[in-house]
Design a protein around this motif. Structure first.
Motif, PDB file in Angstrom:
ATOM      1  N   HIS A  59       6.742  -7.888   6.024  1.00  0.00           N
ATOM      2  CA  HIS A  59       5.785  -7.156   5.210  1.00  0.00           C
ATOM      3  C   HIS A  59       4.668  -6.664   5.979  1.00  0.00           C
ATOM      4  O   HIS A  59       4.119  -6.998   6.983  1.00  0.00           O
ATOM      5  N   TYR A  60       3.959  -5.654   5.093  1.00  0.00           N
ATOM      6  CA  TYR A  60       2.815  -5.161   5.899  1.00  0.00           C
ATOM      7  C   TYR A  60       1.393  -5.819   5.075  1.00  0.00           C
ATOM      8  O   TYR A  60       0.421  -5.094   5.256  1.00  0.00           O
ATOM      9  N   GLY A  61       1.493  -6.818   4.599  1.00  0.00           N
ATOM     10  CA  GLY A  61       0.587  -7.553   3.882  1.00  0.00           C
ATOM     11  C   GLY A  61      -0.162  -6.501   2.756  1.00  0.00           C
ATOM     12  O   GLY A  61       0.630  -5.862   1.997  1.00  0.00           O
ATOM     13  N   TRP A  62      -1.348  -6.670   2.752  1.00  0.00           N
ATOM     14  CA  TRP A  62      -2.178  -5.833   1.467  1.00  0.00           C
ATOM     15  C   TRP A  62      -1.951  -4.298   1.576  1.00  0.00           C
ATOM     16  O   TRP A  62      -2.031  -3.569   0.785  1.00  0.00           O
ATOM     17  N   LEU A  63      -1.455  -3.746   2.745  1.00  0.00           N
ATOM     18  CA  LEU A  63      -1.181  -2.335   2.907  1.00  0.00           C
ATOM     19  C   LEU A  63       0.017  -2.123   1.902  1.00  0.00           C
ATOM     20  O   LEU A  63      -0.011  -0.714   1.529  1.00  0.00           O
ATOM     21  N   SER A  64       1.075  -2.966   1.796  1.00  0.00           N
ATOM     22  CA  SER A  64       2.113  -2.702   0.923  1.00  0.00           C
ATOM     23  C   SER A  64       1.845  -2.391  -0.373  1.00  0.00           C
ATOM     24  O   SER A  64       2.722  -1.935  -1.233  1.00  0.00           O
ATOM     25  N   LEU A  65       0.637  -2.758  -0.717  1.00  0.00           N
ATOM     26  CA  LEU A  65       0.298  -2.480  -2.232  1.00  0.00           C
ATOM     27  C   LEU A  65      -0.256  -1.094  -2.480  1.00  0.00           C
ATOM     28  O   LEU A  65      -0.439  -0.654  -3.656  1.00  0.00           O
ATOM     29  N   LEU A  66      -0.685  -0.347  -1.324  1.00  0.00           N
ATOM     30  CA  LEU A  66      -1.059   0.993  -1.558  1.00  0.00           C
ATOM     31  C   LEU A  66      -0.209   1.889  -2.441  1.00  0.00           C
ATOM     32  O   LEU A  66      -0.826   2.596  -3.142  1.00  0.00           O
ATOM     33  N   LEU A  79       6.753  -5.242   0.087  1.00  0.00           N
ATOM     34  CA  LEU A  79       5.940  -5.608  -1.020  1.00  0.00           C
ATOM     35  C   LEU A  79       6.183  -6.814  -1.799  1.00  0.00           C
ATOM     36  O   LEU A  79       5.437  -7.541  -2.081  1.00  0.00           O
ATOM     37  N   PHE A 101       5.742 -10.202   0.040  1.00  0.00           N
ATOM     38  CA  PHE A 101       4.052 -10.337   0.239  1.00  0.00           C
ATOM     39  C   PHE A 101       3.534 -10.929  -1.072  1.00  0.00           C
ATOM     40  O   PHE A 101       2.817 -11.678  -1.275  1.00  0.00           O
ATOM     41  N   LEU A 102       3.937 -10.235  -2.260  1.00  0.00           N
ATOM     42  CA  LEU A 102       3.355 -10.568  -3.340  1.00  0.00           C
ATOM     43  C   LEU A 102       3.828 -12.073  -3.705  1.00  0.00           C
ATOM     44  O   LEU A 102       2.993 -12.753  -4.336  1.00  0.00           O
ATOM     45  N   VAL A 140       1.830 -14.656  -1.750  1.00  0.00           N
ATOM     46  CA  VAL A 140       0.417 -14.541  -2.288  1.00  0.00           C
ATOM     47  C   VAL A 140       0.274 -15.264  -3.559  1.00  0.00           C
ATOM     48  O   VAL A 140      -0.332 -16.256  -3.754  1.00  0.00           O
TER      49      VAL A 140
END
Length: 537
Positions: free
Chosen positions: A3-10, A378, A381-382, A385
């Motif tokens: 995943h792209y980390g927090w960027l995937s939330l954008l 995403l 990643f979620l 987290v």
């Protein structure tokens, strides 16, 4: 890299923010899709636009998806066909002839709303226009009529097993990461989801409760005004919403059966095609060669559970459209030219919904697909987290419900909220359930049910919601009066639903959540009504 980390939330965050600011769901969804492809293409805008275009095309290059699109389009054609015959007016006139009391007319309007479950727009405009002269005669306020229409539009459509709403919810759920771990079909999941769609259930019951036991708040003032012959609507809120002439057609030849027959055909064929589709799909030419062999190979229950709902519903609406067209021509209600015009008009009315659905699939695909496969990852990643952060599973449903309610109220759309919240909620619910060692299915049902319930809240009562506006129009009620009188009821139902989702989350049981919310609903209503009456006196 998964995943792209927090960027995937954008992408989803941008979609929500733009939807809140612009109130334009299609623009917001496309922007989210574009940003998603911008990230995976190293911020190259040209490649991102190409990727977004291919992503949209790939969303439609799928057997399930294209059948859902066709089902929705043909359902719109079916609504256009029924609307052009004058059958709805005849059905409403027949129902109204059976009752002569103020309360009875409201109950008939409510029942009419439950029966016309195939489309929320059709419900609001048609029933409003048909029943308004009858409710006017019985001194039912326009605000109360608008409330009944609105509360039997989206809340009913999302509970009925056969509607464009159902296939939308199923398609988004089926594409969500983690769903494959539940070991159920999309349709089975939807059926299990009905009891935990608390807001929709309670919103429908709230109408009946107010009819039988009386109103409170601004609605009571509007009703008292009508009863005392001071006016069916309050001019302080402005003039009634303009009528939509195409909302209803009146024909002398039309009869109530002309409304009942095609809907019964649609429901009956859907019930038949659910198992039939499974049996047909099991014929492989080797082990199972005939339909009779397929029937013997599995139980009726298994055939229902393993059905491809997209095929079954598509077949059902296609056959219904053909049968209804022939029936209406034989009845002399429509010529062959009018049939064609009605079908085209109905399909056109579904285009915005089809665009939203396609973009919802596309953004869902880019955010859930892993980075290795060209997506953002995403959901993975979620899940990581939330699980690592120790977020409690019991709190997830009520949090999801309130977030969904806020988004849908601000944007005025449930379909946009479905597309944003369900793909995010499903993997979190499944991951937390795996960590906690509890039922994955129950966890997914409660949390996804909360997302759907919250989405319905906004569609039901937001001032900028299509159905809220159309309910004002169908009832001939000033839009602001409809909003002002309905919101206290909607907020009351929302708060009770939140209690139900909290209990369901704590006990990890959707049915207990439903029972508790029903008890709280009836007790709290009588308390609020009693308190309101005391203040009024």
């Amino acid at each position: 890299m998964e995943h792209y980390g927090w960027l995937s939330l954008l992408p989803p965050v941008l979609t929500v923010v733009l939807a809140l600011l612009t109130k334009e769901v299609i623009f917001s969804l496309f922007s989210g899709v574009f940003i998603g492809y911008l990230i995976v293409n190293n911020w190259n805008p040209i490649m991102a636009l190409i990727g977004a275009t291919d992503g949209i095309a790939n969303s439609l290059n799928d057997g399930w998806n294209i059948r859902i699109i066709l089902f929705c389009a043909l359902l719109g054609a079916f609504v256009g066909l029924v609307q052009a015959t004058g059958a709805a007016a005849a059905f409403g006139k027949w129902m109204a002839s059976k009752v002569k009391s103020r309360r009875g007319v409201q109950i008939v309007t409510w029942l009419f709303g439950l029966f016309v479950f195939i489309d929320d727009y059709f419900n609001s405009l048609t029933i409003g226009t048909v029943m308004r002269p009858v409710t006017d005669e019985q001194k039912v306020s326009r605000a109360k009529l608008a409330y009944i229409l609105d509360s039997t539009a989206a809340p009913v459509s999302v509970l009925a097993p056969i509607s464009s709403w159902v296939v939308t919810v199923m398609s988004i759920i089926g594409k969500s990461d983690g769903f494959e771990k539940l070991s159920v079909s999309e349709f089975t999941f939807f059926i299990f989801l009905i009891p935990i769609n608390l807001y929709a259930i309670l919103a429908i019951l709230m109408v009946l409760q107010s009819i039988l036991f009386g109103d409170f708040g601004p609605m009571k003032k509007s009703e008292d005004r009508a009863i005392k012959d001071l006016g069916l609507y309050n001019p302080d809120y402005g003039q009634p919403a303009g009528e939509i002439k195409e909302g209803i057609v009146v024909k002398e030849k039309a009869r109530a059966i002309d409304m009942v027959f095609p809907i019964l055909v649609l429901v009956g064929l859907a019930v038949i095609f659910f198992p039939v589709t499974t049996y047909l799909g099991s014929i492989d030419g080797e082990n199972i060669k005939t339909f009779s062999e397929a029937v013997k190979s599995m139980s009726l229950k298994d055939a229902f559970n393993n059905t491809d709902a997209s095929k079954a519903l598509f077949y059902a609406v296609l056959f219904t459209l053909v049968i209804s067209s022939i029936y209406f021509m034989l009845r002399g209600l429509l010529s062959i030219q009018k049939v064609g015009d009605a079908i085209i008009s109905g399909i056109k009315s579904m285009v915005p919904a089809l665009v939203i659905l396609t973009l919802a699939w596309t953004i869902g695909s880019i955010i859930k697909t892993s980075a290795q496969e060209g997506g953002l990852g995403l959901s993975k990643f979620l899940s990581e987290v939330v699980v690592a952060g120790g977020f409690p599973l019991w709190l997830l449903p009520v949090v999801v419900f309130l977030i969904s309610a806020a988004i849908s109220f601000a944007t005025g759309t449930s379909w946009g909220t479905f597309s944003i919240m369900i793909p995010i909620t499903m993997p979190i619910a499944v991951a937390l359930a795996e960590k906690s060692g509890v039922s994955l299915l129950n966890s997914a049902l409660i949390s996804v049910g909360a997302a759907v319930g919250g989405a319905i809240f906004g569609d039901h009562c937001s001032p900028i919601s299509d159905t809220t506006i159309l309910s004002s129009t169908g009832a001939g009620c000033p839009h602001l009066e409809h909003v002002a009188t309905q919101i206290p009821y909607a907020v009351f139902v929302m708060l009770v639903s939140a209690v139900g989702y909290l209990v369901a989350g704590v006990l990890h049981n959707p049915y207990v959540g439903l029972i508790v919310s029903l008890i709280v609903f009836f007790v709290a209503y009588m308390f609020v009504k009693s308190y309101s009456d005391k203040r009024a006196s």
